[in-house]
Design a protein around this motif. Structure first.
Motif, PDB file in Angstrom:
ATOM      1  N   SER A 141       0.806  -1.224   0.000  1.00 45.76           N
ATOM      2  CA  SER A 141       0.000   0.000   0.000  1.00 45.76           C
ATOM      3  C   SER A 141       0.834   1.267   0.000  1.00 45.76           C
ATOM      4  CB  SER A 141      -0.945   0.005   1.207  1.00 45.76           C
ATOM      5  OG  SER A 141      -0.219   0.071   2.425  1.00 45.76           O
ATOM      6  N   SER A 142       2.146   1.155   0.303  1.00 46.84           N
ATOM      7  CA  SER A 142       3.015   2.331   0.271  1.00 46.84           C
ATOM      8  C   SER A 142       3.118   2.927  -1.117  1.00 46.84           C
ATOM      9  CB  SER A 142       4.418   1.956   0.771  1.00 46.84           C
ATOM     10  OG  SER A 142       4.387   1.502   2.098  1.00 46.84           O
ATOM     11  N   PHE A 143       2.803   2.129  -2.135  1.00 52.15           N
ATOM     12  CA  PHE A 143       2.889   2.608  -3.515  1.00 52.15           C
ATOM     13  C   PHE A 143       1.513   2.927  -4.094  1.00 52.15           C
ATOM     14  CE2 PHE A 143       6.938   0.705  -2.754  1.00 52.15           C
ATOM     15  CZ  PHE A 143       7.823   1.472  -3.502  1.00 52.15           C
ATOM     16  N   VAL A 144       0.549   3.085  -3.212  1.00 54.44           N
ATOM     17  CA  VAL A 144      -0.789   3.543  -3.596  1.00 54.44           C
ATOM     18  C   VAL A 144      -0.961   4.935  -2.988  1.00 54.44           C
ATOM     19  CG1 VAL A 144      -3.258   3.087  -3.482  1.00 54.44           C
ATOM     20  CG2 VAL A 144      -1.642   1.168  -3.632  1.00 54.44           C
ATOM     21  N   PHE A 145      -1.138   5.938  -3.827  1.00 55.64           N
ATOM     22  CA  PHE A 145      -1.050   7.332  -3.395  1.00 55.64           C
ATOM     23  C   PHE A 145      -2.416   8.008  -3.433  1.00 55.64           C
ATOM     24  CE2 PHE A 145       2.942   6.020  -5.285  1.00 55.64           C
ATOM     25  CZ  PHE A 145       3.848   6.374  -4.310  1.00 55.64           C
ATOM     26  N   LYS A 146      -2.760   8.673  -2.329  1.00 53.38           N
ATOM     27  CA  LYS A 146      -3.992   9.454  -2.323  1.00 53.38           C
ATOM     28  C   LYS A 146      -3.869  10.617  -3.306  1.00 53.38           C
ATOM     29  CE  LYS A 146      -5.445   8.420   2.424  1.00 53.38           C
ATOM     30  NZ  LYS A 146      -5.800   8.989   3.754  1.00 53.38           N
ATOM     31  N   ILE A 147      -4.938  10.857  -4.031  1.00 51.27           N
ATOM     32  CA  ILE A 147      -4.946  11.911  -5.037  1.00 51.27           C
ATOM     33  C   ILE A 147      -5.618  13.155  -4.465  1.00 51.27           C
ATOM     34  CG2 ILE A 147      -5.734  12.560  -7.347  1.00 51.27           C
ATOM     35  CD1 ILE A 147      -3.588  10.351  -7.295  1.00 51.27           C
ATOM     36  N   PRO A 148      -4.931  14.300  -4.473  1.00 54.50           N
ATOM     37  CA  PRO A 148      -5.559  15.536  -3.987  1.00 54.50           C
ATOM     38  C   PRO A 148      -6.869  15.816  -4.718  1.00 54.50           C
ATOM     39  CG  PRO A 148      -3.198  15.865  -4.295  1.00 54.50           C
ATOM     40  CD  PRO A 148      -3.515  14.509  -4.860  1.00 54.50           C
ATOM     41  N   LYS A 149      -7.875  16.239  -3.982  1.00 51.79           N
ATOM     42  CA  LYS A 149      -9.216  16.389  -4.548  1.00 51.79           C
ATOM     43  C   LYS A 149      -9.298  17.452  -5.630  1.00 51.79           C
ATOM     44  CE  LYS A 149     -11.628  14.686  -0.429  1.00 51.79           C
ATOM     45  NZ  LYS A 149     -12.616  15.003   0.641  1.00 51.79           N
ATOM     46  N   SER A 150      -8.375  18.409  -5.608  1.00 54.92           N
ATOM     47  CA  SER A 150      -8.460  19.517  -6.568  1.00 54.92           C
ATOM     48  C   SER A 150      -7.972  19.147  -7.959  1.00 54.92           C
ATOM     49  CB  SER A 150      -7.658  20.711  -6.059  1.00 54.92           C
ATOM     50  OG  SER A 150      -6.278  20.382  -5.943  1.00 54.92           O
ATOM     51  N   LEU A 151      -7.325  17.994  -8.100  1.00 59.42           N
ATOM     52  CA  LEU A 151      -6.751  17.637  -9.398  1.00 59.42           C
ATOM     53  C   LEU A 151      -7.824  17.105 -10.350  1.00 59.42           C
ATOM     54  CD1 LEU A 151      -3.406  15.910  -8.349  1.00 59.42           C
ATOM     55  CD2 LEU A 151      -3.712  18.164  -9.394  1.00 59.42           C
ATOM     56  N   ALA A 311      -1.298  19.943  -7.313  1.00 54.38           N
ATOM     57  CA  ALA A 311      -2.527  20.467  -6.721  1.00 54.38           C
ATOM     58  C   ALA A 311      -2.391  21.953  -6.405  1.00 54.38           C
ATOM     59  CB  ALA A 311      -2.867  19.677  -5.460  1.00 54.38           C
ATOM     60  N   THR A 312      -1.235  22.339  -5.884  1.00 52.08           N
ATOM     61  CA  THR A 312      -1.004  23.748  -5.521  1.00 52.08           C
ATOM     62  C   THR A 312      -1.013  24.650  -6.740  1.00 52.08           C
ATOM     63  OG1 THR A 312       0.302  23.089  -3.585  1.00 52.08           O
ATOM     64  CG2 THR A 312       0.622  25.339  -4.421  1.00 52.08           C
ATOM     65  N   HIS A 313      -0.426  24.155  -7.838  1.00 58.70           N
ATOM     66  CA  HIS A 313      -0.256  24.990  -9.033  1.00 58.70           C
ATOM     67  C   HIS A 313      -1.212  24.632 -10.163  1.00 58.70           C
ATOM     68  CE1 HIS A 313       3.406  26.953  -7.532  1.00 58.70           C
ATOM     69  NE2 HIS A 313       3.726  25.784  -7.014  1.00 58.70           N
ATOM     70  N   SER A 314      -2.207  23.783  -9.875  1.00 60.33           N
ATOM     71  CA  SER A 314      -3.228  23.395 -10.875  1.00 60.33           C
ATOM     72  C   SER A 314      -2.581  22.850 -12.150  1.00 60.33           C
ATOM     73  CB  SER A 314      -4.129  24.591 -11.210  1.00 60.33           C
ATOM     74  OG  SER A 314      -4.782  25.069 -10.049  1.00 60.33           O
ATOM     75  N   ILE A 315      -1.673  21.907 -11.975  1.00 62.77           N
ATOM     76  CA  ILE A 315      -0.958  21.310 -13.100  1.00 62.77           C
ATOM     77  C   ILE A 315      -1.537  19.935 -13.421  1.00 62.77           C
ATOM     78  CG2 ILE A 315       1.259  20.325 -13.837  1.00 62.77           C
ATOM     79  CD1 ILE A 315       2.658  22.494 -12.260  1.00 62.77           C
ATOM     80  N   GLY A 316      -1.733  19.694 -14.688  1.00 59.10           N
ATOM     81  CA  GLY A 316      -2.097  18.376 -15.191  1.00 59.10           C
ATOM     82  C   GLY A 316      -1.456  18.192 -16.545  1.00 59.10           C
ATOM     83  N   ALA A 317      -1.431  16.975 -17.031  1.00 60.11           N
ATOM     84  CA  ALA A 317      -0.851  16.738 -18.350  1.00 60.11           C
ATOM     85  C   ALA A 317      -1.661  17.495 -19.397  1.00 60.11           C
ATOM     86  CB  ALA A 317      -0.858  15.246 -18.664  1.00 60.11           C
ATOM     87  N   PRO A 318      -0.992  18.225 -20.288  1.00 54.42           N
ATOM     88  CA  PRO A 318      -1.720  18.913 -21.350  1.00 54.42           C
ATOM     89  C   PRO A 318      -2.086  17.945 -22.475  1.00 54.42           C
ATOM     90  CG  PRO A 318       0.625  19.305 -21.596  1.00 54.42           C
ATOM     91  CD  PRO A 318       0.455  18.467 -20.346  1.00 54.42           C
ATOM     92  N   HIS A 319      -3.027  18.333 -23.299  1.00 56.84           N
ATOM     93  CA  HIS A 319      -3.357  17.603 -24.526  1.00 56.84           C
ATOM     94  C   HIS A 319      -3.740  16.146 -24.239  1.00 56.84           C
ATOM     95  CE1 HIS A 319      -1.552  21.160 -26.154  1.00 56.84           C
ATOM     96  NE2 HIS A 319      -0.326  20.787 -25.868  1.00 56.84           N
ATOM     97  N   VAL A 320      -4.664  15.946 -23.305  1.00 57.64           N
ATOM     98  CA  VAL A 320      -5.117  14.600 -22.986  1.00 57.64           C
ATOM     99  C   VAL A 320      -6.258  14.205 -23.917  1.00 57.64           C
ATOM    100  CG1 VAL A 320      -6.336  13.226 -21.250  1.00 57.64           C
ATOM    101  CG2 VAL A 320      -4.394  14.646 -20.585  1.00 57.64           C
TER     102      VAL A 320
END
Length: 350
Positions: A141-151, A311-320
């Motif tokens: 479970s150490s390699f299962v990461f909670k995803i910030p809600k804002s993403l 999450a802080t900088h509202s970054i996601g992969a572009p062109h999805v």
């Protein structure tokens, strides 16, 4: 409790994927079961499916099993083991990247470089069943990461491998005040531009042989665009960069000597894209003190820090490009012929 998943499997290298029922591994005391919502399609998936590019020893075919790819996985926790060291709860939205386990006791794990652990396990290698399925089980479970809600979730999936691959060298091998070059403006390169721009490095160059990519590169935060096929521009840019991140992925041999000329003394060129063996002028490097490095995804701390930064900088992969999971074969063919920076993401949701 056992789980039969519906997974897109490849019976042999290069074959079309077919939907089959597969038995997932037993859920261990520190295991997590995830109902898959999204899964990115990465270049490494293509190499595994074709058993090429140096990946043949890591495929499921090599151990007599069918290949199930997918290692940029987002979904909802549906079951946890009794130990549950990561304190995950049923209903949590989580992500899984390239690695899914390590020993946690070796020198590298203790340093936070789990990706270098001799016992590291990869999510869809060596017979492990990856995220091209409706369910995934991970027994560490150490390699299962909670995803910030804002993403935004579809744009977050590619961050779990491609994003981490460029994030780690940018934060561990560069510093404020550095002048950074990003060579290659495909899926990795565009994510690297976004990270580097927000990390506040002194100057950011986008380096490409495609002038048509200039506008997009500047919109993503590059200060300058450098066409490496323009001899005059390359001459003008000599000794201007402290660090060049090579995100190109190709099986064609490339002469990188002209890119070393862009580096300032003590500058570094770091490879994260897969390219054939390179040659270097060690005699000249003795005078410039240039460095050649590589980087391999990252450790758990790198993933956690990257997700919070996004999450802080509202970054996601572009062109999805978001596609239904049952279009996986079409997506694979499109990705093999792709010339743009699109990141494909499969979804099981309607």
């Amino acid at each position: 409790m056992s789980r039969i998943a519906k997974a897109w499997v490849s019976e042999k290298a290069g074959s079309e994927l077919i939907l089959e029922d597969v038995q997932l591994e037993a859920l261990g005391p520190n295991g997590v079961e995830i109902q898959v919502s999204y899964c990115g399609v990465c270049g490494s998936d293509i190499h595994l499916l074709k058993s090429d590019g140096g990946y043949s020893d890591f495929t499921a075919y090599a151990v007599g099993k069918k290949q199930v790819c997918g290692h940029e996985v987002l979904g909802i926790v549906t079951n946890v083991g009794r130990a549950n060291n990561n304190e995950l709860k049923i209903g949590d939205y989580v992500g899984v990247g390239w690695q899914c386990s390590s020993c946690h006791n070796c020198e590298w794990c203790e340093r936070g470089d789990e990706q270098l652990c001799p016992s590291v396990k990869c999510t869809c290698c060596e017979g492990n069943i990856g995220g091209f399925a409706n369910y995934l089980r991970v027994n560490d479970s150490s390699f299962v990461f909670k995803i910030p809600k804002s993403l935004y979730l579809p744009a977050t999936a590619p961050l779990l491998c491609g994003g981490q691959t460029v994030w780690t060298p940018l934060v561990t091998q560069t510093k404020k005040g550095d002048k950074i070059g990003i060579l290659g403006l495909g899926g990795l390169g565009t994510m690297a531009l976004m990270f580097a721009a927000k990390l506040g490095r002194k100057k950011l160059y986008a380096i490409s042989g495609s002038p048509a990519k200039k506008r997009t590169a500047l919109e993503m935060g590059a200060n300058e665009f450098l066409n490496h096929n323009d001899a005059d521009a390359m001459t003008h840019a000599q000794s201007s960069m402290d660090f060049i991140l090579v995100t190109l992925s190709t099986q064609q041999k490339i002469d990188f000597s002209k890119f070393f000329q862009l580096l300032r003394p003590r500058g570094t060129i770091c490879f994260v894209g897969m390219v054939p063996p390179i040659t270097a002028d060690v005699f000249t490097m003795g005078f410039t003190m240039h460095n050649i490095t590589t980087s391999n995804t990252g450790g758990r701390k790198d993933m956690i820090e990257m997700l919070q930064f996004c999450a802080t900088h509202s970054i996601g992969a572009p062109h999805v490009s978001l596609r239904p999971m049952d279009q996986v074969n079409q997506v694979i063919h499109e990705l093999e012929d792709l010339k743009e920076a699109t990141r494909f993401v499969l979804t099981t949701t309607s």
